[in-house]
Motif scaffolding. Structure first.
Motif, PDB file in Angstrom:
ATOM      1  N   GLN A   7      13.604  -5.796 -19.544  1.00 40.43           N
ATOM      2  CA  GLN A   7      13.702  -4.806 -20.529  1.00 40.43           C
ATOM      3  C   GLN A   7      14.918  -3.985 -20.550  1.00 40.43           C
ATOM      4  N   TYR A   8      15.214  -3.430 -19.140  1.00 39.81           N
ATOM      5  CA  TYR A   8      16.254  -2.744 -18.991  1.00 39.81           C
ATOM      6  C   TYR A   8      17.686  -3.210 -18.669  1.00 39.81           C
ATOM      7  N   GLU A   9      17.609  -4.641 -18.705  1.00 40.31           N
ATOM      8  CA  GLU A   9      18.887  -5.434 -18.965  1.00 40.31           C
ATOM      9  C   GLU A   9      19.351  -5.418 -20.525  1.00 40.31           C
ATOM     10  N   PRO A  12      19.296  -0.828 -21.443  1.00 36.18           N
ATOM     11  CA  PRO A  12      19.499   0.646 -20.333  1.00 36.18           C
ATOM     12  C   PRO A  12      19.043   1.655 -20.849  1.00 36.18           C
ATOM     13  N   TYR A  13      18.440   2.220 -19.838  1.00 30.15           N
ATOM     14  CA  TYR A  13      17.758   3.648 -20.281  1.00 30.15           C
ATOM     15  C   TYR A  13      18.294   4.952 -19.242  1.00 30.15           C
ATOM     16  N   PRO A  14      18.366   5.958 -20.079  1.00 34.32           N
ATOM     17  CA  PRO A  14      18.373   6.418 -21.283  1.00 34.32           C
ATOM     18  C   PRO A  14      19.912   6.042 -21.768  1.00 34.32           C
ATOM     19  N   GLU A  15      20.178   5.644 -23.084  1.00 32.50           N
ATOM     20  CA  GLU A  15      21.091   5.348 -23.888  1.00 32.50           C
ATOM     21  C   GLU A  15      22.460   6.374 -23.243  1.00 32.50           C
ATOM     22  N   ALA A  56      16.631   6.407  -6.715  1.00 27.76           N
ATOM     23  CA  ALA A  56      15.679   4.906  -6.751  1.00 27.76           C
ATOM     24  C   ALA A  56      15.498   4.738  -7.998  1.00 27.76           C
ATOM     25  N   GLY A  57      15.953   3.697  -8.583  1.00 25.51           N
ATOM     26  CA  GLY A  57      15.642   3.224 -10.273  1.00 25.51           C
ATOM     27  C   GLY A  57      16.665   4.383 -10.940  1.00 25.51           C
ATOM     28  N   GLY A  58      17.893   4.293 -10.666  1.00 26.20           N
ATOM     29  CA  GLY A  58      18.923   5.313 -11.183  1.00 26.20           C
ATOM     30  C   GLY A  58      19.189   5.052 -12.717  1.00 26.20           C
ATOM     31  N   GLY A  59      18.786   4.120 -13.375  1.00 25.62           N
ATOM     32  CA  GLY A  59      19.207   3.603 -14.523  1.00 25.62           C
ATOM     33  C   GLY A  59      20.495   3.942 -15.092  1.00 25.62           C
ATOM     34  N   THR A  60      20.932   4.705 -16.239  1.00 25.90           N
ATOM     35  CA  THR A  60      22.151   4.765 -16.475  1.00 25.90           C
ATOM     36  C   THR A  60      22.836   6.163 -15.910  1.00 25.90           C
ATOM     37  N   ILE A  83      20.079   2.906  -6.495  1.00 24.41           N
ATOM     38  CA  ILE A  83      19.631   1.359  -6.865  1.00 24.41           C
ATOM     39  C   ILE A  83      18.833   1.225  -8.134  1.00 24.41           C
ATOM     40  N   ASP A  84      18.908   0.178  -8.615  1.00 24.73           N
ATOM     41  CA  ASP A  84      18.152  -0.279  -9.783  1.00 24.73           C
ATOM     42  C   ASP A  84      18.145  -1.734 -10.077  1.00 24.73           C
ATOM     43  N   LEU A  85      17.324  -2.137 -10.548  1.00 23.60           N
ATOM     44  CA  LEU A  85      16.965  -3.678 -10.950  1.00 23.60           C
ATOM     45  C   LEU A  85      17.845  -4.142 -12.055  1.00 23.60           C
ATOM     46  N   SER A  86      18.069  -3.295 -12.840  1.00 18.71           N
ATOM     47  CA  SER A  86      19.038  -3.680 -13.951  1.00 18.71           C
ATOM     48  C   SER A  86      20.615  -3.488 -13.815  1.00 18.71           C
ATOM     49  N   THR A 109      22.491  -3.118  -6.831  1.00 18.81           N
ATOM     50  CA  THR A 109      21.284  -3.875  -7.715  1.00 18.81           C
ATOM     51  C   THR A 109      20.324  -4.476  -7.089  1.00 18.81           C
ATOM     52  N   GLY A 110      19.136  -3.927  -7.050  1.00 17.98           N
ATOM     53  CA  GLY A 110      17.891  -4.434  -6.263  1.00 17.98           C
ATOM     54  C   GLY A 110      16.806  -3.531  -6.543  1.00 17.98           C
ATOM     55  N   SER A 111      15.563  -3.725  -5.758  1.00 21.10           N
ATOM     56  CA  SER A 111      14.440  -3.068  -5.819  1.00 21.10           C
ATOM     57  C   SER A 111      14.276  -1.889  -4.786  1.00 21.10           C
ATOM     58  N   LEU A 112      13.960  -0.752  -5.437  1.00 21.57           N
ATOM     59  CA  LEU A 112      13.552   0.376  -4.405  1.00 21.57           C
ATOM     60  C   LEU A 112      12.472   0.105  -3.515  1.00 21.57           C
ATOM     61  N   LEU A 113      11.719  -0.976  -3.405  1.00 14.76           N
ATOM     62  CA  LEU A 113      10.929  -1.353  -2.414  1.00 14.76           C
ATOM     63  C   LEU A 113      11.748  -1.761  -1.152  1.00 14.76           C
ATOM     64  N   CYS A 126      13.663  10.099  -7.971  1.00 10.89           N
ATOM     65  CA  CYS A 126      12.933   8.992  -8.364  1.00 10.89           C
ATOM     66  C   CYS A 126      12.303   9.595  -9.508  1.00 10.89           C
ATOM     67  N   CYS A 127      12.925   9.352 -10.707  1.00 10.83           N
ATOM     68  CA  CYS A 127      12.527  10.066 -12.169  1.00 10.83           C
ATOM     69  C   CYS A 127      12.319   8.987 -12.998  1.00 10.83           C
ATOM     70  N   GLY A 128      11.014   9.022 -13.391  1.00 14.13           N
ATOM     71  CA  GLY A 128      10.594   8.038 -14.322  1.00 14.13           C
ATOM     72  C   GLY A 128      10.403   6.591 -14.002  1.00 14.13           C
ATOM     73  N   VAL A 129      10.148   6.346 -12.828  1.00 14.85           N
ATOM     74  CA  VAL A 129      10.344   4.942 -12.372  1.00 14.85           C
ATOM     75  C   VAL A 129       8.914   4.433 -11.795  1.00 14.85           C
ATOM     76  N   LEU A 130       8.541   5.220 -10.740  1.00 16.93           N
ATOM     77  CA  LEU A 130       7.401   4.691 -10.063  1.00 16.93           C
ATOM     78  C   LEU A 130       6.090   4.387 -10.982  1.00 16.93           C
ATOM     79  N   HIS A 132       6.342   2.575 -13.396  1.00 15.33           N
ATOM     80  CA  HIS A 132       6.716   1.111 -14.111  1.00 15.33           C
ATOM     81  C   HIS A 132       6.558   0.112 -12.942  1.00 15.33           C
ATOM     82  N   LEU A 133       6.060   0.436 -11.529  1.00 17.60           N
ATOM     83  CA  LEU A 133       5.832  -0.509 -10.718  1.00 17.60           C
ATOM     84  C   LEU A 133       4.555  -1.213 -10.864  1.00 17.60           C
ATOM     85  N   PRO A 134       4.493  -2.579 -10.723  1.00 15.38           N
ATOM     86  CA  PRO A 134       3.196  -3.378 -10.635  1.00 15.38           C
ATOM     87  C   PRO A 134       2.290  -2.677  -9.625  1.00 15.38           C
TER      88      PRO A 134
HETATM   89  C1  LIG Z   1      12.973   4.983 -17.593  1.00 15.03           C
HETATM   90  S1  LIG Z   1      14.110   4.544 -16.580  1.00 15.03           S
HETATM   91  C2  LIG Z   1      14.414   5.707 -15.755  1.00 15.03           C
HETATM   92  C3  LIG Z   1      16.175   6.212 -15.223  1.00 15.03           C
HETATM   93  C4  LIG Z   1      16.685   7.253 -14.665  1.00 15.03           C
HETATM   94  N1  LIG Z   1      15.887   7.246 -13.518  1.00 15.03           N
HETATM   95  C5  LIG Z   1      16.523   8.352 -15.655  1.00 15.03           C
HETATM   96  O1  LIG Z   1      15.577   9.178 -15.281  1.00 15.03           O
HETATM   97  O2  LIG Z   1      17.179   8.590 -16.309  1.00 15.03           O
HETATM   98  C6  LIG Z   1      13.372   3.452 -15.186  1.00 15.03           C
HETATM   99  C7  LIG Z   1      14.367   2.760 -14.249  1.00 15.03           C
HETATM  100  O3  LIG Z   1      13.814   2.001 -13.275  1.00 15.03           O
HETATM  101  C8  LIG Z   1      14.391   1.056 -12.951  1.00 15.03           C
HETATM  102  N2  LIG Z   1      13.481   0.242 -12.133  1.00 15.03           N
HETATM  103  C9  LIG Z   1      12.072  -0.051 -12.388  1.00 15.03           C
HETATM  104  N3  LIG Z   1      11.476  -0.872 -11.374  1.00 15.03           N
HETATM  105  C10 LIG Z   1      12.432  -0.691 -10.521  1.00 15.03           C
HETATM  106  C11 LIG Z   1      12.245  -1.169  -9.155  1.00 15.03           C
HETATM  107  N4  LIG Z   1      11.220  -1.608  -8.362  1.00 15.03           N
HETATM  108  N5  LIG Z   1      13.497  -1.141  -8.227  1.00 15.03           N
HETATM  109  C12 LIG Z   1      14.408  -0.446  -8.728  1.00 15.03           C
HETATM  110  N6  LIG Z   1      14.727  -0.117 -10.081  1.00 15.03           N
HETATM  111  C13 LIG Z   1      13.589  -0.086 -10.763  1.00 15.03           C
HETATM  112  C14 LIG Z   1      14.593   0.206 -14.336  1.00 15.03           C
HETATM  113  O4  LIG Z   1      15.494  -0.747 -14.189  1.00 15.03           O
HETATM  114  C15 LIG Z   1      15.138   1.456 -15.049  1.00 15.03           C
HETATM  115  O5  LIG Z   1      16.643   1.533 -15.135  1.00 15.03           O
END
Ligand SMILES: C[S@@+](CC[C@H](N)C(=O)[O-])C[C@H]1O[C@@H](n2cnc3c(N)ncnc32)[C@H](O)[C@@H]1O
Length: 395
Positions: A7-9, A12-15, A56-60, A83-86, A109-113, A126-130, A132-134
């Motif tokens: 999804q984030y590839e 990318p969020y936010p635009e 963590a999950g820094g997005g754009t 760090i971000d997956l995307s 580029t990687g996982s916050l885990l 860590c804003c808007g990320v946790l 979204h984790l499984p």
């Molecule tokens: C909704 S966006 C938030 C981006 C940014 N933190 C912000 O507030 O604008 C969520 C981001 O978390 C990343 N993400 C989701 N799971 C992740 C993980 N396990 N490790 C690193 N990044 C992750 C996604 O790729 C995406 O860029």
């Protein structure tokens, strides 16, 4: 296949357009240096020491750019790791940092885990990320393990009631479009949303706007494959379980039960916030801070602290108060008017982000006792709205 990464590839969020960095700096919570100091460091951090930051999950890049740009502007040292997956999101964040000439940022580029492999850190964004984790607990735990002693996290997670209408649509779209490409899912879902009946909980939910902000916003809100919301109780339980100590929400008034109903004697403070959340019904996200160990939040009783006004210029506020005006306040649909006695105007006018409380009292020519009385009224009016924080980052 990792659906969240896909999804984030694709979106990318936010635009964000890196060229916009020349025109404006996007500000918000968490991760304002003054707020970090207030909630994590008691308003007394030694900013001559480099702040070790993990985004963590820094997005754009919104949180990363805000924090590093402000610290650069203030001349305070830092070392940041993003760090971000995307990879597509990272590209945007890197371009924004380059446009601003920001230094001392490592992009991963990687996982916050894997956070503990990159730490330790004094501050984690860590804003808007946790949510979204499984397995979100694994994320909370990994970040806690990456924290240096005395550090903290600024978080934002989704909240259920202000997002009413979202989850049935996400479930329906998953059932219908799971096997489609992100682009085709978006197209199909947009057509359905166009035709929702007026009384659909999503259509009548005026708290939600993300879907109107473009494809990435629509996808993030309604087509996410992995998305859960936390109510106050489940959030604080999660923090407890994963080794965090809750420090506070950035807009405490949203959680203030006493504003809405008499609080039963002996009610646990978290339970009271949880009831307030249900009664307000408009909270879409919980934004706040947590630390490694419980510690007192900054308070004006310590007269060496430096106050900052957020959301309004202190001089503007001072003028309004001097003229007997009551500026309107509005957050998540909660409305009120800010009412402060005229005698507090000289104190508000003396707030410049550098003067301590005792210096403000001296500047206004007020003796400590009179100052104490007036300042407690300023705190009572501004702290609930998250408009007053203490930090010496500009000293
Ligand atoms: C909704 S966006 C938030 C981006 C940014 N933190 C912000 O507030 O604008 C969520 C981001 O978390 C990343 N993400 C989701 N799971 C992740 C993980 N396990 N490790 C690193 N990044 C992750 C996604 O790729 C995406 O860029």
């Amino acid at each position: 296949m990792n659906k969240v990464r896909d999804q984030y590839e694709a979106y990318p969020y936010p635009e964000r357009d890196p060229r916009d960095e020349k025109k404006r700096l996007i500000l918000g919570s968490p991760s304002l240096p003054q707020e970090i100091d207030h909630y994590v460091f008691g308003g007394q951090r030694d900013w001559s020491q480099p702040l070790r930051i993990f985004v963590a999950g820094g997005g754009t890049g919104d949180g990363l750019i805000q924090l590093t740009a402000l610290l650069t502007q203030y001349g305070k040292p830092y070392q940041a790791t993003y760090i971000d997956l995307s990879a597509a999101s990272r590209k945007v964040a890197e371009a924004r940092a380059r446009t601003r000439g920001l230094k001392n940022i490592t992009f991963v580029t990687g996982s916050l885990l894997d956070a503990p492999d990159h730490g330790p850190f004094d501050y984690i964004d860590c804003c808007g990320v946790l949510h979204h984790l499984p397995d979100p607990d694994a994320g909370f735990t990994a970040l806690r393990q990456a924290l240096a002693p005395g550090g903290g996290i600024g978080f934002m997670v989704y909240a259920p009631y202000g997002r009413s209408g979202v989850y049935p649509l996400q479930e329906a779209f998953t059932a219908l479009y799971e096997d489609m490409s992100p682009k085709d899912r978006l197209k199909a879902a947009r057509q359905v949303v166009e035709r929702l009946p007026a009384g659909h909980p999503f259509k009548s939910n005026t708290n939600l706007n993300d879907h109107k902000s473009g494809d990435a916003g629509f996808y993030d809100l309604l087509l996410h494959s992995t998305d859960r919301a936390y109510d106050v109780q489940s959030l604080t339980d999660t923090l407890d379980r994963t080794g965090w100590s809750f420090a506070g929400f950035t807009v405490p008034i949203l959680y203030d039960l006493a504003r809405l109903a008499p609080v039963p004697a002996g009610m646990d403070p978290v339970a009271a916030m949880a009831v307030a959340e249900k009664l307000n019904g408009t909270i879409r996200t919980h934004t706040g801070y947590a630390t490694d160990t419980p510690r007192p939040v900054a308070s004006g009783k310590t007269r060496t602290l430096v106050p900052h006004i957020k959301g309004l210029h202190a001089a503007q506020l001072a003028r309004a108060v001097a003229q007997g005006q009551t500026p309107a306040l509005d957050t998540d649909g909660i409305r009120d008017a800010l009412s402060l006695p005229r005698q507090t105007a000289p104190l508000l006018a003396a707030i410049d982000g550098r003067r301590s409380l005792q210096e403000i009292a001296g500047h206004a020519g007020m003796d400590p006792i009179t100052f104490g009385g007036h300042w407690s009224q300023v705190e009572k009016a501004l702290l609930p709205w998250g408009m007053l924080v203490y930090s010496n980052v500009l000293r």
